[in-house]
Design a protein around this motif. Structure first.
Motif, PDB file in Angstrom:
ATOM      1  N   ARG A 134      -7.276   9.756   0.747  1.00  0.00           N
ATOM      2  CA  ARG A 134      -5.818   9.616   0.712  1.00  0.00           C
ATOM      3  C   ARG A 134      -5.275  10.371  -0.486  1.00  0.00           C
ATOM      4  O   ARG A 134      -5.805  10.215  -1.599  1.00  0.00           O
ATOM      5  CB  ARG A 134      -5.486   8.125   0.583  1.00  0.00           C
ATOM      6  CG  ARG A 134      -4.038   7.786   0.807  1.00  0.00           C
ATOM      7  CD  ARG A 134      -3.821   6.302   0.547  1.00  0.00           C
ATOM      8  NE  ARG A 134      -2.440   5.940   0.820  1.00  0.00           N
ATOM      9  CZ  ARG A 134      -1.871   4.827   0.401  1.00  0.00           C
ATOM     10  NH1 ARG A 134      -2.555   3.966  -0.301  1.00  0.00           N
ATOM     11  NH2 ARG A 134      -0.613   4.572   0.688  1.00  0.00           N
ATOM     12  N   ARG A 179     -11.660  -3.231  -4.509  1.00  0.00           N
ATOM     13  CA  ARG A 179     -11.064  -1.905  -4.357  1.00  0.00           C
ATOM     14  C   ARG A 179     -11.616  -0.950  -5.425  1.00  0.00           C
ATOM     15  O   ARG A 179     -11.954   0.198  -5.138  1.00  0.00           O
ATOM     16  CB  ARG A 179      -9.543  -1.995  -4.480  1.00  0.00           C
ATOM     17  CG  ARG A 179      -8.869  -0.666  -4.166  1.00  0.00           C
ATOM     18  CD  ARG A 179      -7.448  -0.630  -4.666  1.00  0.00           C
ATOM     19  NE  ARG A 179      -6.584  -1.567  -3.946  1.00  0.00           N
ATOM     20  CZ  ARG A 179      -5.334  -1.840  -4.322  1.00  0.00           C
ATOM     21  NH1 ARG A 179      -4.818  -1.272  -5.397  1.00  0.00           N
ATOM     22  NH2 ARG A 179      -4.604  -2.689  -3.634  1.00  0.00           N
ATOM     23  N   SER A 237       0.819  -1.201   0.000  1.00  0.00           N
ATOM     24  CA  SER A 237       0.000   0.000   0.000  1.00  0.00           C
ATOM     25  C   SER A 237       0.860   1.261   0.000  1.00  0.00           C
ATOM     26  O   SER A 237       0.503   2.272  -0.604  1.00  0.00           O
ATOM     27  CB  SER A 237      -0.917  -0.039   1.222  1.00  0.00           C
ATOM     28  OG  SER A 237      -1.279   1.231   1.628  1.00  0.00           O
ATOM     29  N   LEU A 238       2.032   1.210   0.661  1.00  0.00           N
ATOM     30  CA  LEU A 238       2.900   2.390   0.737  1.00  0.00           C
ATOM     31  C   LEU A 238       3.702   2.615  -0.536  1.00  0.00           C
ATOM     32  O   LEU A 238       3.911   3.743  -0.955  1.00  0.00           O
ATOM     33  CB  LEU A 238       3.892   2.232   1.888  1.00  0.00           C
ATOM     34  CG  LEU A 238       3.415   2.603   3.287  1.00  0.00           C
ATOM     35  CD1 LEU A 238       4.466   2.226   4.312  1.00  0.00           C
ATOM     36  CD2 LEU A 238       3.141   4.105   3.348  1.00  0.00           C
ATOM     37  N   SER A 259       1.309   2.273  -4.659  1.00  0.00           N
ATOM     38  CA  SER A 259      -0.044   2.858  -4.662  1.00  0.00           C
ATOM     39  C   SER A 259      -0.448   3.171  -6.096  1.00  0.00           C
ATOM     40  O   SER A 259       0.387   3.498  -6.928  1.00  0.00           O
ATOM     41  CB  SER A 259      -0.101   4.096  -3.782  1.00  0.00           C
ATOM     42  OG  SER A 259       0.946   4.965  -4.105  1.00  0.00           O
ATOM     43  N   SER A 260      -1.738   3.041  -6.336  1.00  0.00           N
ATOM     44  CA  SER A 260      -2.219   3.186  -7.717  1.00  0.00           C
ATOM     45  C   SER A 260      -2.155   4.629  -8.178  1.00  0.00           C
ATOM     46  O   SER A 260      -2.307   5.543  -7.411  1.00  0.00           O
ATOM     47  CB  SER A 260      -3.662   2.703  -7.807  1.00  0.00           C
ATOM     48  OG  SER A 260      -4.468   3.431  -6.928  1.00  0.00           O
TER      49      SER A 260
END
Lengths: 110, 216
Positions: B151, B57, A105-106, A109-110
């Motif tokens: 985010r 997702r 995730s870190l 990331s997309s």
């Protein structure tokens, strides 16, 4: 009070240091990883870098507490402890998988 | 002699019938029990993504082009309010919202099955001679939960992802199995994967922000 060898061992596999400067970025990475794994974020506290989350899985309830703390000026340390049906999970592979999800995730990331 | 023959035949017939009914009801209970029982899992798997993770997702995430994260969060809170949710937790500095709403979980199909099982078990009790009455607990109440996190998109200050997860927690009412009563309150949690709910949320959010929601 001193920690026993077993406790130190458990703490070591519950902790991982990431070469990421920003605590905020790491916390958000943890949140995104938890969402990816189907966890419900229950509580979050930014100043403490604290996240608690839970999910029903395999006929029981999995819950965890994550804290993110700055380690020096260039790194952050993530500590997690997880419970299944209120019993501590002590399988190192479970924690390894959690950190793999955070890493993904870190850094991817997309 | 004739009377004896007549009375013995129906008696034999009844015992066979009752055996069949008892067997049928036992099979039904066994299948119900099997349906409830779940294997205890390997803790490793709790933190492993599933093959559906990416698809899920995509369903739960949109990208918004805005530099204002707080605006994104407060617009999200407003949409949740519009949908009847109460905001239960918020942490703006981490881009997190948690909300919930309570609804009835009663369904006709479950109550129909409950009635049918009760009828079968009552019949079995009459013919079998033992109390095999089974009142299957049915869903009574549910809490629908939403957890949302914003985010920033890596390396860009002007784009944010919004990911929302909807889930529901369902509570069952009481029941009865023979002489034993089944207490109410057994609960279970399910994720909600109904695409329409997510589309509806993001459409309302985009409208509230005068922005377009981009798929990831």
């Amino acid at each position: 009070m001193t920690l026993s060898e077993a406790q130190l061992k458990i703490r070591s596999y519950q902790t991982r240091t990431f070469d990421v400067e920003s605590q905020d970025k790491v916390v958000r990475g943890v949140v995104a990883a938890l969402q990816d794994l189907g966890f419900i974020i229950e509580r979050a506290n930014a100043p403490m870098g604290l996240v608690t989350a839970g999910k029903f899985d395999k006929g029981g309830f999995v819950e965890l507490t994550v804290t993110v703390r700055a380690k020096g000026t260039r790194q952050n340390e993530v500590r997690v402890n997880a419970l299944f049906n209120t019993q501590p999970i002590d399988d190192p592979n479970a924690y390894q998988n959690f950190f793999t999800a955070v890493e993904r995730s870190l850094f991817i990331s997309s | 002699m004739r009377t004896t023959t007549r009375s013995s035949r129906p008696f034999l017939g009844t015992s066979r019938q009752s055996a069949v009914v008892v067997l049928g009801v036992s099979l039904l209970f066994a299948s119900l029990l099997l349906g409830c029982a779940t294997p205890t899992g390997n803790p490793e798997d709790f933190f492993k993504p599933t093959p559906e993770s990416l698809q899920v997702r995509a369903l739960q995430t949109r990208i918004f082009e805005t530099p204002d994260e707080k605006e994104l969060l407060s617009a999200s809170a407003a949409v949740l309010q519009d949908l009847g949710f109460q905001i239960e937790e918020s942490e703006v500095d981490m881009g997190i919202l948690r909300a919930a709403k309570e609804r009835s979980a009663r369904e006709f199909s479950q109550e129909f099955t409950q009635g049918l099982v009760l009828l079968l078990s009552a019949t079995a009790s009459v013919f079998g001679g033992a109390n095999a009455i089974f009142i299957m607990p049915v869903d009574l109440h549910q809490q629908i939960g939403a957890t949302l996190a914003t985010r920033p998109v890596e390396g860009e200050g002007s784009r944010f992802t919004v990911r929302i997860l909807f889930h529901r927690k369902v509570w069952k009412g009481s029941g009865q199995s023979g002489d034993q009563s089944i207490p109410p309150g057994a609960d279970r949690m399910q994720m909600i994967y109904d695409a329409e709910i997510y589309q509806q949320f993001f459409a309302k959010l985009a409208k509230g922000l005068f922005l377009e929601a981009h798929e990831i």
